[in-house]
Design a protein around this motif. Structure first.
Motif, mmCIF file in Angstrom:
data_model
loop_
_atom_site.group_PDB
_atom_site.id
_atom_site.type_symbol
_atom_site.label_atom_id
_atom_site.label_comp_id
_atom_site.label_asym_id
_atom_site.label_seq_id
_atom_site.Cartn_x
_atom_site.Cartn_y
_atom_site.Cartn_z
ATOM 1 N N PHE A 21 0.830 -1.204 0.000
ATOM 2 C CA PHE A 21 0.000 0.000 0.000
ATOM 3 C C PHE A 21 0.870 1.261 0.000
ATOM 4 N N LEU A 22 1.880 1.277 0.852
ATOM 5 C CA LEU A 22 2.776 2.436 0.920
ATOM 6 C C LEU A 22 3.529 2.638 -0.388
ATOM 7 N N ALA A 23 3.946 1.536 -1.003
ATOM 8 C CA ALA A 23 4.669 1.639 -2.277
ATOM 9 C C ALA A 23 3.811 2.304 -3.343
ATOM 10 N N GLY A 24 2.505 2.021 -3.327
ATOM 11 C CA GLY A 24 1.613 2.662 -4.273
ATOM 12 C C GLY A 24 1.557 4.165 -4.073
ATOM 13 N N LEU A 25 1.550 4.611 -2.816
ATOM 14 C CA LEU A 25 1.545 6.044 -2.533
ATOM 15 C C LEU A 25 2.844 6.706 -2.983
ATOM 16 N N VAL A 26 3.952 5.997 -2.808
ATOM 17 C CA VAL A 26 5.244 6.540 -3.245
ATOM 18 C C VAL A 26 5.275 6.638 -4.766
ATOM 19 N N ALA A 27 4.831 5.592 -5.436
ATOM 20 C CA ALA A 27 4.860 5.572 -6.902
ATOM 21 C C ALA A 27 3.968 6.656 -7.498
ATOM 22 N N GLU A 28 2.918 7.006 -6.784
ATOM 23 C CA GLU A 28 2.007 8.062 -7.248
ATOM 24 C C GLU A 28 2.440 9.445 -6.768
ATOM 25 N N HIS A 29 3.601 9.501 -6.114
ATOM 26 C CA HIS A 29 4.165 10.758 -5.615
ATOM 27 C C HIS A 29 3.250 11.434 -4.597
ATOM 28 N N ARG A 30 2.561 10.611 -3.828
ATOM 29 C CA ARG A 30 1.732 11.115 -2.734
ATOM 30 C C ARG A 30 2.460 11.026 -1.404
#
Length: 474
Positions: free
Chosen positions: A440-449
């Motif tokens: 879940f955290l990786a998705g936020l990082v990849a989306e620059h959030r």
């Protein structure tokens, strides 16, 4: 021809398929995968740790205590008797543990796609070093190999705490439990590592068949007049302290609903007397449970214990199974649960008190974004427990994070707890939670959030710090 397929656990299991996001998840996971396990709420048997005796065999350890396992088998027409589940009246059931294990192995395909399959494969591979997949052809190999290992000193319960890197594990006991096994741990060095949790449902739920006998026992244990309202409340305070003396930092309340109440002393006393008479209606016993949640919240402010509320399970939905085998036999079903109105009496009285710590759980996922996240995102007393029971799964954990994070944030959640009787699956369950949080955290990082530095910090907190804070384990 024998079917000996390899048992392989992919290093990237549960990570995103997208290679960029997966690489981020790998880096986050590398930073937290070896952190100690804190298991603040569960149902392992404290006798295991008190006696420190070796477990008997693969079937009695892995299958018989695990309702996740036998409920699936039962759903496919396999009788509980054939699985060795004891009957209440002592009617004979299958006692050949090897035969029971063969039944399980023959039907292991039923668990494809379930979290039980993930946990069990991890236990077989990581704990017992098995290299072939479980099926009918490998059943004897599994049964014999596991049993050969279980007799070794390194498979004693206390040694497994070290092997699994479990820093702390909490069991759960009823209010009138003697806590003799926890008492036996005193002086061993494990009394602060294996602690209890105070679950007073046995003396609060007037619908229970043993309610009156438990009220009598409560009086005997505390020397209080538990047929008077104030004597009853004082007896509960005494028992809470008794549990505190055996390591408890939390209480647990498994009510059918999240209903609370804030009655006057006169009203509460009259309702209590009605419950003692045995003449209370279902609505009145529900109101009494609601009043007692508010009373328990007040006591938590007094003694500092964290309060857990686990509502929304229709217990023992299958009456024929309950009558023949008793409770906790896989027939509990999630129910719709309302929190906003039900919790309001308690929150009106105590919700703004930051000294109170209440952790809310639900089996009704429709409440995550609509009710629970907004409540925890406002009231200082509230935090959100992790995806629970039927939702303690990869998809369930992701649904939880997606639905609550935007409103409640990460810091109004409390990390992970495994809530299990299946001791050997605890590392696997925590590993799943860690992998899903990193996903879940990786998705936020990849989306620059979120920056990757922030994600690394959050991964540590979701894995370790938040649970220790919430359950006051520092």
């Amino acid at each position: 021809m024998a079917n000996f397929k390899p048992l392989v656990l992919d290093d990237d299991r549960l990570f995103p398929a997208d290679p960029t996001v997966r690489a981020i998840a790998r880096r986050l996971y590398a930073g937290i995968k070896n952190l100690p396990i804190v298991s603040p709420h569960g149902h392992t048997d404290p006798a295991w740790f008190a006696s420190n005796a070796n477990f008997d065999n693969a079937t009695s350890l892995l299958l018989l205590p695990d309702h996740y396992v036998f409920r699936m088998l039962y759903s496919q027409g396999i009788s509980l008797e054939s699985l060795g589940i004891r009957t209440k009246d002592g009617t004979p059931v299958e006692t050949d543990y090897r035969k029971i294990f063969h039944t399980f192995a023959k039907n292991y395909h039923l668990f494809r796609g379930t979290p039980s399959r993930i946990w069990l494969d991890s236990v077989f591979h990581d704990v017992f070093g098995l290299e072939h997949a479980l099926n009918s052809d490998t059943a004897d190999l599994y049964y014999d190999s596991i049993n050969e290992q279980l007799v070794k000193p390194e498979f004693k319960p206390r040694a497994l705490l070290d092997k699994f890197n479990i820093e702390l594990i909490a069991t759960t006991e009823g209010a009138v439990n003697s806590l003799k096994h926890h008492a036996a741990l005193k002086g061993t060095g494990y009394e602060k590592r294996v602690i209890t949790t105070f679950r007073p449902d046995d003396v609060i739920d007037a619908d229970r068949a043993d309610f009156l006998s438990n009220i009598k026992k409560l009086a005997e244990q505390t020397g209080q007049d538990t047929h008077s309202w104030q004597g009853y409340l004082q007896a509960l305070r005494i028992r809470r302290q008794f549990f505190r003396d055996h390591g408890a930092t939390a209480t647990d309340h498994g009510h059918p609903t999240a209903k609370t109440a804030n009655l006057s002393e006169t009203e509460a006393s009259s309702l209590f007397q009605l419950c003692l008479s045995g003449n209370a209606s279902k609505e009145q016993t529900e109101l009494f449970r609601g009043q007692m949640l508010t009373e328990m919240a007040g006591m938590s402010i007094e003694d500092g214990m964290t309060m857990q509320i686990h509502p929304g399970a229709f217990r023992n939905h299958n009456p024929s199974i309950f009558e023949r085998f008793g409770a906790d036999k896989g027939a509990d079903i999630p129910s719709p649960t309302e929190f906003v109105s039900n919790l309001k009496p308690l929150l009106d009285k105590y919700g703004n008190n930051a000294a109170l710590k209440i952790i809310l759980f639900t089996l009704d996922e429709t409440t995550y974004a609509r009710e629970l996240a907004p409540l925890a995102g406002h009231y200082p007393a509230l935090k959100l427990g992790p995806a629970w029971w039927f939702h303690d799964s990869p998809e369930g954990m992701l649904r939880f994070r997606h639905q609550v994070t935007e409103t409640a944030g990460f810091y109004n959640t409390v990390g992970f707890n495994d809530d299990t009787r299946a001791f050997l699956s605890i590392p696997a369950r925590h590993d799943v939670a860690r992998r899903i949080d990193c996903r879940f955290l990786a998705g936020l990082v990849a989306e620059h959030r979120l920056s990757e530095d922030e994600a690394h910090e959050l991964a540590q907190q979701l894995t370790y710090q938040l649970v220790k804070q919430a359950y006051q384990l520092d």
